[in-house]
Motif scaffolding. Structure first.
Motif, PDB file in Angstrom:
ATOM      1  N   TYR A 192       0.794  -1.219   0.136  1.00 48.14           N
ATOM      2  CA  TYR A 192      -0.071  -0.012   0.140  1.00 48.14           C
ATOM      3  C   TYR A 192       0.754   1.310   0.069  1.00 48.14           C
ATOM      4  CZ  TYR A 192      -3.114   3.699   1.819  1.00 48.14           C
ATOM      5  OH  TYR A 192      -3.773   4.716   1.916  1.00 48.14           O
ATOM      6  N   THR A 193       0.745   2.174  -0.876  1.00 51.21           N
ATOM      7  CA  THR A 193       1.438   3.455  -1.028  1.00 51.21           C
ATOM      8  C   THR A 193       0.682   4.612  -0.988  1.00 51.21           C
ATOM      9  OG1 THR A 193       2.879   2.218  -2.526  1.00 51.21           O
ATOM     10  CG2 THR A 193       2.842   4.865  -2.782  1.00 51.21           C
ATOM     11  N   LYS A 194       1.094   5.580   0.168  1.00 50.42           N
ATOM     12  CA  LYS A 194       0.512   6.852   0.145  1.00 50.42           C
ATOM     13  C   LYS A 194       1.307   7.969   0.532  1.00 50.42           C
ATOM     14  CE  LYS A 194      -1.545   7.802   4.098  1.00 50.42           C
ATOM     15  NZ  LYS A 194      -2.594   7.480   5.292  1.00 50.42           N
ATOM     16  N   ASN A 195       0.722   9.207   0.229  1.00 48.98           N
ATOM     17  CA  ASN A 195       1.775  10.366   0.747  1.00 48.98           C
ATOM     18  C   ASN A 195       1.346  10.535   2.138  1.00 48.98           C
ATOM     19  OD1 ASN A 195       2.694  10.876  -1.953  1.00 48.98           O
ATOM     20  ND2 ASN A 195       0.863  11.820  -2.557  1.00 48.98           N
ATOM     21  N   VAL A 196       2.759  10.856   2.831  1.00 49.15           N
ATOM     22  CA  VAL A 196       2.723  11.027   4.328  1.00 49.15           C
ATOM     23  C   VAL A 196       3.139  12.268   4.651  1.00 49.15           C
ATOM     24  CG1 VAL A 196       3.590  10.188   6.552  1.00 49.15           C
ATOM     25  CG2 VAL A 196       3.209   8.716   4.924  1.00 49.15           C
ATOM     26  N   GLN A 251       5.378  16.595   2.315  1.00 47.35           N
ATOM     27  CA  GLN A 251       5.172  15.267   2.275  1.00 47.35           C
ATOM     28  C   GLN A 251       5.941  14.369   1.455  1.00 47.35           C
ATOM     29  OE1 GLN A 251       1.163  15.143   1.099  1.00 47.35           O
ATOM     30  NE2 GLN A 251       1.538  15.424  -1.064  1.00 47.35           N
ATOM     31  N   ARG A 273       6.342  10.399  -0.319  1.00 51.39           N
ATOM     32  CA  ARG A 273       5.518   9.027  -0.800  1.00 51.39           C
ATOM     33  C   ARG A 273       6.106   7.946   0.039  1.00 51.39           C
ATOM     34  NH1 ARG A 273       1.788   8.591  -3.879  1.00 51.39           N
ATOM     35  NH2 ARG A 273       1.081   6.720  -5.005  1.00 51.39           N
ATOM     36  N   THR A 324       5.764   3.604   0.818  1.00 51.39           N
ATOM     37  CA  THR A 324       5.207   2.234   0.322  1.00 51.39           C
ATOM     38  C   THR A 324       4.990   1.296   1.738  1.00 51.39           C
ATOM     39  OG1 THR A 324       5.731   2.458  -1.862  1.00 51.39           O
ATOM     40  CG2 THR A 324       5.298   0.251  -0.950  1.00 51.39           C
ATOM     41  N   TRP A 375      -4.345   2.982   6.569  1.00 54.92           N
ATOM     42  CA  TRP A 375      -5.080   3.655   5.536  1.00 54.92           C
ATOM     43  C   TRP A 375      -6.046   4.550   6.266  1.00 54.92           C
ATOM     44  CZ3 TRP A 375     -10.341   3.026   5.415  1.00 54.92           C
ATOM     45  CH2 TRP A 375     -10.948   3.659   4.157  1.00 54.92           C
ATOM     46  N   TYR A 425      10.619   4.361   1.936  1.00 51.27           N
ATOM     47  CA  TYR A 425      10.396   5.904   1.327  1.00 51.27           C
ATOM     48  C   TYR A 425      10.718   5.893  -0.017  1.00 51.27           C
ATOM     49  CZ  TYR A 425       9.954   7.233   6.083  1.00 51.27           C
ATOM     50  OH  TYR A 425       9.830   7.463   7.410  1.00 51.27           O
ATOM     51  N   GLU A 426      10.069   6.730  -0.772  1.00 51.49           N
ATOM     52  CA  GLU A 426      10.374   6.965  -2.297  1.00 51.49           C
ATOM     53  C   GLU A 426      11.804   7.550  -2.428  1.00 51.49           C
ATOM     54  OE1 GLU A 426       7.773   8.758  -5.810  1.00 51.49           O
ATOM     55  OE2 GLU A 426       8.122  10.045  -4.229  1.00 51.49           O
TER      56      GLU A 426
END
Length: 303
Positions: free
Chosen positions: A41-45, A64, A66, A68, A80, A116-117
């Motif tokens: 699951y990937t989201k911007n933090v 922020q 990104r 994973t 989530w 982290y991205e």
């Protein structure tokens, strides 16, 4: 089409309670299986910055990042549903650009694995500066004919706080524009002021007083003109003067005006040798305006 609609209606109208319970049971079974399965699951933090020394200010930063996450469904569901924040400590930063390693961020997600991205990012830090700044009030519209502004007075002291590299070159800030259409008497008003980026103000609303007086015109003659030349060359003629200058403004201001308050100059520093026809620059006190001047241009020969 009607047959399909009839089947759809019958599904909900015939024994609806049993069918609803069946749907709930099916969803529960799916959910039970899903939360025990591994997912990515990937989201911007959002990044929260803490620990910045009081004498510093943050100029530029990453808002922020990104991320994973990998793990079982039940753990990722909490990630989530929750507003995650990555904590970045700035206790050891210095003035200028600072590289931040993402492995040093504090991301409270329990036993969930994540990557982290980016491996690193930079933040820009500067010394904090505080200073009193002047407020400039833009004017919109025209006063009633025969009247002029005598002065705009700000009752509040405005203190600006921000990065030294930006604030050191700022001496005034602008407010919202002030509409003076058809005004003819002195009045007071509250107006908003708008800081430049990265600058904070002690107040964002100020009270001002706009003094209005009847308009007066006044003629000055034989005013000397200063010739500016960084190369100090010979010119002809050597002495210049403005024959006539008609000024207008609020009566009290114009009546108190002296010749020493008026500065007239011609700058020839960037000009080549030879003959030139040049206008003079007339510098006047605030709220005084020129109506006309004679002559409008001056013939100058530069050697």
């Amino acid at each position: 089409m009607q047959g399909i609609l009839r089947i759809f209606l019958n599904f909900f109208l015939i024994d609806p309670i049993r069918k609803i319970l069946a749907l709930i049971f099916a969803f529960g079974l799916w959910f039970f299986v899903a939360i025990d399965t591994n997912y990515l699951y990937t989201k911007n933090v959002i990044i929260n910055y803490t620990g910045l020394p009081e004498s510093y200010v943050l100029v530029d930063s990453l808002s922020q990042i990104r991320v994973t996450f990998s793990g079982r469904g039940r753990a990722l569901f909490n990630i989530w549903a929750s507003p995650l924040r990555a904590i970045c400590s700035l206790e050891d930063v210095r003035v200028g650009e600072n590289d931040i390693l993402t492995k040093d961020l504090n991301l409270p997600v329990g036993d969930v694995n994540f990557t982290y991205e980016k491996k690193s990012f930079s933040v820009m830090v500067d010394e904090k500066l505080k200073k009193v700044v002047k407020v400039k009030v833009p004017i919109r519209g025209q006063l009633k004919e025969g009247y002029s502004i005598s002065g705009i007075f700000v009752f509040d002291t405005v203190i600006a706080t921000g990065p030294k590299g930006i604030l050191k070159d700022i001496s005034e800030i602008c407010s919202e524009s002030l509409d003076i259409k058809n005004q003819f008497t002195t009045f007071e008003k509250e107006i908003k002021i708008y800081p430049p980026p990265h600058i904070q103000l002690s107040t964002y609303v100020i009270r001002i007083k706009i003094e209005i007086d009847t308009t007066m015109e006044r003629v000055f003659t034989g005013l000397p003109i200063k010739l500016l030349d960084s190369r100090k060359r010979q010119v002809s003629p050597r002495v210049f003067s403005l024959d006539t200058l008609l000024l207008a403004g609020a009566r009290q201001r114009v009546a108190a005006l002296k010749e020493d308050d008026i500065s007239i100059r011609i700058n020839i520093s960037s000009l080549k040798s030879g003959e030139h026809s040049l206008p003079a620059e007339i510098i006047l006190p605030e709220y005084i305006t020129p109506v006309y001047s004679i002559p409008r241009r001056f013939r100058i020969k530069i050697y």
